[in-house]
Design a protein around this motif. Structure first.
Motif, PDB file in Angstrom:
ATOM      1  N   THR A 103       0.846  -1.188   0.000  1.00 13.15           N
ATOM      2  CA  THR A 103       0.000   0.000   0.000  1.00 13.15           C
ATOM      3  C   THR A 103       0.885   1.241   0.000  1.00 13.15           C
ATOM      4  OG1 THR A 103      -0.136   0.261   2.408  1.00 13.15           O
ATOM      5  CG2 THR A 103      -1.796  -1.183   1.348  1.00 13.15           C
ATOM      6  N   LYS A 104       0.353   2.322  -0.518  1.00 10.48           N
ATOM      7  CA  LYS A 104       1.104   3.576  -0.573  1.00 10.48           C
ATOM      8  C   LYS A 104       1.465   4.058   0.837  1.00 10.48           C
ATOM      9  CE  LYS A 104       1.027   8.198  -2.481  1.00 10.48           C
ATOM     10  NZ  LYS A 104       0.407   9.163  -3.351  1.00 10.48           N
ATOM     11  N   GLU A 105       0.520   3.947   1.751  1.00 10.89           N
ATOM     12  CA  GLU A 105       0.746   4.428   3.120  1.00 10.89           C
ATOM     13  C   GLU A 105       1.874   3.650   3.802  1.00 10.89           C
ATOM     14  OE1 GLU A 105      -2.966   5.472   1.443  1.00 10.89           O
ATOM     15  OE2 GLU A 105      -2.317   3.422   1.921  1.00 10.89           O
ATOM     16  N   ALA A 106       1.843   2.325   3.683  1.00  7.97           N
ATOM     17  CA  ALA A 106       2.877   1.498   4.311  1.00  7.97           C
ATOM     18  C   ALA A 106       4.237   1.751   3.677  1.00  7.97           C
ATOM     19  CB  ALA A 106       2.503   0.026   4.222  1.00  7.97           C
ATOM     20  N   CYS A 107       4.251   1.944   2.370  1.00 11.11           N
ATOM     21  CA  CYS A 107       5.490   2.201   1.648  1.00 11.11           C
ATOM     22  C   CYS A 107       6.115   3.524   2.103  1.00 11.11           C
ATOM     23  CB  CYS A 107       5.218   2.211   0.147  1.00 11.11           C
ATOM     24  SG  CYS A 107       6.683   2.449  -0.879  1.00 11.11           S
ATOM     25  N   GLU A 108       5.308   4.573   2.141  1.00 15.05           N
ATOM     26  CA  GLU A 108       5.819   5.881   2.559  1.00 15.05           C
ATOM     27  C   GLU A 108       6.280   5.859   4.012  1.00 15.05           C
ATOM     28  OE1 GLU A 108       2.644   8.541   1.435  1.00 15.05           O
ATOM     29  OE2 GLU A 108       3.288   8.541  -0.670  1.00 15.05           O
ATOM     30  N   ALA A 109       5.592   5.087   4.851  1.00 18.28           N
ATOM     31  CA  ALA A 109       5.994   4.981   6.262  1.00 18.28           C
ATOM     32  C   ALA A 109       7.383   4.358   6.406  1.00 18.28           C
ATOM     33  CB  ALA A 109       4.962   4.165   7.048  1.00 18.28           C
ATOM     34  N   GLU A 110       7.781   3.523   5.435  1.00 17.53           N
ATOM     35  CA  GLU A 110       9.103   2.879   5.458  1.00 17.53           C
ATOM     36  C   GLU A 110      10.142   3.674   4.677  1.00 17.53           C
ATOM     37  OE1 GLU A 110      10.291   0.162   6.992  1.00 17.53           O
ATOM     38  OE2 GLU A 110       8.391  -0.239   8.020  1.00 17.53           O
ATOM     39  N   GLY A 111       9.743   4.850   4.171  1.00 20.58           N
ATOM     40  CA  GLY A 111      10.668   5.684   3.407  1.00 20.58           C
ATOM     41  C   GLY A 111      10.790   5.279   1.950  1.00 20.58           C
ATOM     42  N   GLY A 112       9.891   4.412   1.489  1.00 24.59           N
ATOM     43  CA  GLY A 112       9.940   3.940   0.107  1.00 24.59           C
ATOM     44  C   GLY A 112       9.179   4.835  -0.844  1.00 24.59           C
ATOM     45  N   GLU A 113       9.226   4.464  -2.108  1.00 21.78           N
ATOM     46  CA  GLU A 113       8.532   5.196  -3.175  1.00 21.78           C
ATOM     47  C   GLU A 113       7.520   4.237  -3.813  1.00 21.78           C
ATOM     48  OE1 GLU A 113       9.869   6.562  -7.547  1.00 21.78           O
ATOM     49  OE2 GLU A 113      11.138   7.341  -5.924  1.00 21.78           O
ATOM     50  N   PHE A 114       6.232   4.547  -3.720  1.00 22.95           N
ATOM     51  CA  PHE A 114       5.173   3.655  -4.177  1.00 22.95           C
ATOM     52  C   PHE A 114       4.864   3.853  -5.655  1.00 22.95           C
ATOM     53  CE2 PHE A 114       0.718   2.394  -4.763  1.00 22.95           C
ATOM     54  CZ  PHE A 114       0.755   1.119  -4.229  1.00 22.95           C
ATOM     55  N   HIS A 115       4.659   2.726  -6.358  1.00 19.00           N
ATOM     56  CA  HIS A 115       4.256   2.731  -7.767  1.00 19.00           C
ATOM     57  C   HIS A 115       3.076   1.778  -7.921  1.00 19.00           C
ATOM     58  CE1 HIS A 115       7.827   4.917  -9.114  1.00 19.00           C
ATOM     59  NE2 HIS A 115       8.442   4.246  -8.165  1.00 19.00           N
ATOM     60  N   ALA A 116       1.946   2.290  -8.407  1.00 19.36           N
ATOM     61  CA  ALA A 116       0.757   1.455  -8.600  1.00 19.36           C
ATOM     62  C   ALA A 116       1.009   0.382  -9.664  1.00 19.36           C
ATOM     63  CB  ALA A 116      -0.442   2.310  -8.991  1.00 19.36           C
ATOM     64  N   HIS A 117       1.793   0.702 -10.692  1.00 18.18           N
ATOM     65  CA  HIS A 117       2.147  -0.238 -11.757  1.00 18.18           C
ATOM     66  C   HIS A 117       3.630  -0.095 -12.067  1.00 18.18           C
ATOM     67  CE1 HIS A 117      -2.171   0.486 -12.565  1.00 18.18           C
ATOM     68  NE2 HIS A 117      -2.165  -0.795 -12.839  1.00 18.18           N
ATOM     69  N   VAL A 118       4.270  -1.206 -12.447  1.00 19.85           N
ATOM     70  CA  VAL A 118       5.668  -1.177 -12.870  1.00 19.85           C
ATOM     71  C   VAL A 118       5.735  -1.671 -14.313  1.00 19.85           C
ATOM     72  CG1 VAL A 118       7.978  -2.062 -12.429  1.00 19.85           C
ATOM     73  CG2 VAL A 118       6.435  -1.645 -10.518  1.00 19.85           C
TER      74      VAL A 118
END
Length: 159
Positions: A103-118
């Protein structure tokens, strides 16, 4: 990430991926797929072709017929922050295609960058295999941690 052990390595040519958004050229795959050899070298095992995330079933079928190809998308991808790329792999992977973060929220909480599609739609082809199921394999790990969209298109035969 050639220094991180992986079952398969994607050597990607970005310009081929960009060109693939508008036209299909079988001589220009987006990625060449390799396995590492015992001596530390690489052995070519296949290719990956891509298309836009919004490509229609008809467009994909024109490139490589859905009756044989297993087109798929990688979704909900959390790109690891600097210094945490080792967490892309292993039984407790947090980031990337095998990661538990989706999820975007969990990713941002870990300092990551979220992508809905790769990369949008993609298909892997392993021409050296003799079993048709392996030639068109999606390399799904069947454990739900590959962040792959499994919704088959009506024209795609998934057996």
């Amino acid at each position: 990430m050639p220094n991180i052990p992986q079952p398969q390595y994607h050597f990607t040519k970005g310009v081929n991926g960009l060109e693939a958004r508008w036209r299909f050229d079988p001589l220009k795959p987006t990625s060449l797929l390799y396995k590492k050899t015992a001596d530390g070298g690489y052995k070519l095992v296949g290719v990956m072709y891509t298309d836009r995330v919004d490509a229609s079933e008809e467009e994909l079928n024109e490139r490589i017929p859905l009756s044989v190809a297993r087109w798929h998308q990688h979704i909900n991808f959390c790109k690891a922050p600097a210094g945490k790329k080792v967490e892309y792999f292993g039984p407790h992977a947090k980031f990337g295609l095998l990661g538990s973060i989706d999820t975007k929220e969990a990713c941002e909480a870990e300092g990551g960058e979220f992508h809905a599609h790769v990369l949008g739609w993609m298909v892997h082809i392993y021409p050296y295999e003799t079993d048709p199921k392996k030639i068109w394999s999606t390399d799904d790990d069947d454990h739900g941690h590959d962040n792959m969209d499994h919704s088959a298109m009506p024209g795609m035969k998934m057996n």
